[in-house]
Design an enzyme around this catalytic site. Structure first.
Site, mmCIF file in Angstrom:
data_model
loop_
_atom_site.group_PDB
_atom_site.id
_atom_site.type_symbol
_atom_site.label_atom_id
_atom_site.label_comp_id
_atom_site.label_asym_id
_atom_site.label_seq_id
_atom_site.Cartn_x
_atom_site.Cartn_y
_atom_site.Cartn_z
ATOM 1 N N LYS A 1 0.847 -1.104 -0.060
ATOM 2 C CA LYS A 1 0.052 0.068 0.042
ATOM 3 C C LYS A 1 0.853 1.309 -0.101
ATOM 4 O O LYS A 1 2.093 1.050 0.590
ATOM 5 C CB LYS A 1 -0.922 -0.018 1.219
ATOM 6 C CG LYS A 1 -1.923 0.850 1.200
ATOM 7 C CD LYS A 1 -3.279 0.219 0.403
ATOM 8 C CE LYS A 1 -4.586 0.978 0.215
ATOM 9 N NZ LYS A 1 -5.535 0.440 -0.107
ATOM 10 N N ASP B 1 -7.028 4.346 -4.791
ATOM 11 C CA ASP B 1 -7.774 4.253 -3.403
ATOM 12 C C ASP B 1 -8.210 5.639 -2.978
ATOM 13 O O ASP B 1 -8.359 6.585 -4.153
ATOM 14 C CB ASP B 1 -6.651 3.891 -2.251
ATOM 15 C CG ASP B 1 -7.147 3.517 -1.154
ATOM 16 O OD1 ASP B 1 -7.467 2.184 -0.902
ATOM 17 O OD2 ASP B 1 -7.245 4.199 0.007
HETATM 18 N N1 GLU Z 1 -7.241 0.315 -3.056
HETATM 19 C C1 GLU Z 1 -7.935 -0.797 -3.453
HETATM 20 C C2 GLU Z 1 -8.057 -1.674 -2.101
HETATM 21 O O1 GLU Z 1 -8.107 -1.308 -1.085
HETATM 22 C C3 GLU Z 1 -7.535 -1.349 -4.718
HETATM 23 C C4 GLU Z 1 -6.117 -1.979 -4.732
HETATM 24 C C5 GLU Z 1 -5.685 -2.368 -6.113
HETATM 25 O O2 GLU Z 1 -6.424 -2.199 -7.098
HETATM 26 O O3 GLU Z 1 -4.310 -2.563 -6.208
HETATM 27 O O4 GLU Z 1 -8.131 -3.149 -2.401
#
Ligand code: GLU
Length: 444
Positions: free
Chosen positions: A126, A166
Site C-alpha cells: 500500500k 484508493d
Molecule cells: N485500493 C483498493 C483496495 O483497497 C484497490 C487496490 C488495487 O487495485 O491494487 O483494495
C-alpha cells in the site's frame, strides 16, 4: 503468554502511535488463534508471525511540488511493501491529509489477506501521501503526481510492485503517475492498474469494488435464505466504491436510501439517483449539498447520520472506523440483518463484535471489497498478454471470484468450528495460502 499475545504486544511496543495498524493486526491475530495453536512449535521456530507483521520493506520520501501561486509545497510519500510470498506487491495509493505510516501499514497488512483471498497471484502492499487533492487545480494535481512518481518509480515495476487507486487517487491521478513512470523508466508496462481504457486499463475496473461488494452480499444472503431484491440498503460514502455499490444494488432490485461525504449525508426515500451522484462527484467533483437540486424530495444533513436510518442492509463504503459501537446498536435496534464492508476496516472492533453477537451477518472488507484488487489483477493479466477482455468477460470473472471468496471464508469458518463468523473465515483462509507460500520459500 500465548504466541499470538506475545506478537501483538511486540507490535504495539515496536510500532508506537500507530493505532490503526495495531487494530488491524489484533483483528487478524485474534482470529488466527486456533490455527496458530495447532502449529505453535513450528511457527515459533520459524518466527512466522514476526515475519508476517513486519513489512518486507517500507519507503518514506519527500514529495516537493509547486502550487499555482508559484510556492513550493512539501508532502510525505509512502510505499509499504508488506508481503510478496504469493505475487508482486499490489495495493492502492491513498491521497488524504490523514495519511501517515500507521495508516499505510494497516492498509498494507489488510491487503496481504485480501489479495490472497482473491485466489490470484498478488502480494500485499500500500502507498500514499498526506497530500489533500481537495480544492487543487488539475495542474497542481499533475505537479504532485509527477513528483510522487519521480521517487516511487525507483521501487516499483510490473513484476515487482503494482500500485493502483484508493481514496483520493482515481483515473486522473493514475494517468499522470503512469505518464511520469513511462517517461523516466522508458517502459510501457502494466505498472499501475486503474489506467484509462486507451492505455491498458481494464473494462469494469471502475465498477469492480462496488459491484464485487454486491455480488458477495447477494451470495451470502442467498446461502442464508434471504434475497437482496426488495431490501432497503444504507450506503455511506460517495466515492468510487459507494457509487458502484449503489448502482449494482439497484440493478439487483434493492433500494439504497443514503450516501455521504466528509461534510454531510443524504437521505433519499425514493432511492439514490446514481446518475445525479455521478455527475456531482465524478464530473463536478462537488459536495453532496448539490444533491437536493437534482432531487427536491431528498434530505441533506450536516455531519454524520447514515446509520440512524432504518434499513435491512448496511454497506459502509467511506473510510476506516466510520461505524462505531453506538452506530452498531442503532442498526441492530432498527432490525438490520447484514453489514458488509465496502471500505477498508470501516467498522470498529467493538461494533463488529456487537453486530456478530446480535446475529447480524458481517463480512469484513478484506473479503467483501476484494473485487477491486481482483479486477486489478485481471488488468495485470490483460497487460501481460497484450490483450483486452470485454466488459461482460471481466464482470463475469469478478462475479465468480466474489462467489468463490464467500464459499472459501464460509468453509474456513466451519473448518475451525466458527460457522458464520466470516471475520475469522476471511483471516484464516487468507492466511493459510500466504503461510504455505512463506513456508515453501524458506526463511526470507
Ligand atoms: N485500493 C483498493 C483496495 O483497497 C484497490 C487496490 C488495487 O487495485 O491494487 O483494495
Amino acid at each position: 503468554m500465548s504466541y499470538v499475545d506475545e506478537i501483538y504486544d511486540r507490535v504495539v511496543k515496536e510500532n508506537p502511535c500507530e493505532p490503526e495498524f495495531h487494530q488491524a493486526v489484533k483483528e487478524v491475530l485474534d482470529s488466527l488463534r486456533p490455527v496458530v495453536e495447532a502449529n505453535e512449535a513450528q511457527y515459533r521456530r520459524d518466527a512466522l508471525l514476526e515475519r508476517l507483521v513486519n513489512p518486507e520493506r517500507q519507503i518514506k520520501f519527500r514529495v516537493p511540488w509547486i502550487d499555482d501561486n508559484g510556492n513550493v509545497q512539501v508532502n510525505t510519500g509512502y510505499r509499504v511493501q508488506f508481503n510478496s510470498a504469493i505475487g508482486p506487491y499490489k495495493g492502492g495509493i491513498r491521497l488524504h491529509p490523514s495519511v501517515n505510516l500507521g495508516i499505510i501499514k494497516f492498509l498494507g497488512f489488510e491487503q496481504i489477506f485480501k489479495n490472497s483471498l482473491t485466489g490470484l497471484p498478488i502480494g500485499g502492499g500500500k502507498g500514499g501521501s498526506d497530500f489533500d487533492p481537495k480544492g487543487k487545480s488539475d495542474r497542481e494535481i499533475m505537479s504532485f503526481c509527477q513528483s510522487f512518481m519521480t521517487e516511487l518509480c525507483k521501487y516499483i515495476g510490473a513484476d515487482t510492485d503494482v500500485p493502483a487507486g484508493d481514496i483520493g487517487t482515481g483515473a486522473r491521478e493514475i494517468g499522470y503517475m503512469f505518464g511520469q513512470y513511462k517517461r523516466i523508466r522508458n517502459v510501457f508496462e502494466g505498472v499501475l492498474t486503474g489506467k484509462g481504457l486507451a492505455f491498458g486499463g481494464s473494462l469494469a475496473r471502475t465498477e469492480a469494488t462496488g459491484y464485487g461488494l454486491l455480488y458477495i452480499t447477494e451470495e451470502m444472503l442467498k446461502c442464508n435464505g434471504h434475497a437482496i431484491a426488495g431490501k432497503t440498503v444504507l450506503v455511506s460514502g460517495s466515492g468510487n466504491v459507494a457509487i458502484y455499490a449503489i448502482e449494482k444494488a439497484q440493478q439487483l432490485g434493492a433500494k439504497v436510501v443514503t450516501c455521504s461525504d466528509s461534510t454531510g449525508w443524504v437521505y433519499d426515500p425514493e432511492g439514490i439517483d446514481v446518475a445525479a451522484l455521478k455527475e456531482i462527484k465524478e464530473v463536478k467533483r462537488a459536495r453532496l449539498t448539490e444533491y437536493k437540486s437534482y432531487r427536491p424530495n431528498a434530505e441533506y444533513h450536516e455531519g454524520k447520520g447514515v446509520w440512524t436510518v432504518k434499513a435491512d442492509i448496511a454497506l459502509p463504503c467511506a473510510t476506516q472506523n466510520e461505524l462505531n459501537l453506538d452506530d452498531a446498536k442503532t442498526l441492530v435496534a432498527n432490525g438490520v440483518i447484514a453489514v458488509c464492508e465496502g471500505a477498508n476496516m470501516p467498522t470498529t472492533m467493538e461494533a463488529t463484535e456487537y453486530l456478530q453477537a446480535n446475529g447480524v451477518y458481517f463480512i469484513p472488507g478484506k473479503a467483501s471489497n476484494a473485487g477491486g484488487v481482483a479486477t486489478s489483477a485481471l488488468e495485470m493479466s490483460q497487460n501481460s498478454g497484450r490483450m483486452g477482455w470485454s466488459f461482460e468477460q471481466v464482470d463475469e470473472k469478478l462475479r465468480n471470484i466474489m462467489i468463490n471468496i464467500f464459499h472459501n471464508i464460509d468453509n474456513a469458518s466451519k473448518k475451525y468450528g466458527m460457522e458464520g463468523n466470516y471475520v475469522a473465515g476471511a483471516n484464516i483462509a487468507g492466511f493459510e495460502k500466504v503461510v504455505s507460500a512463506m513456508n515453501a520459500q524458506g526463511i526470507v
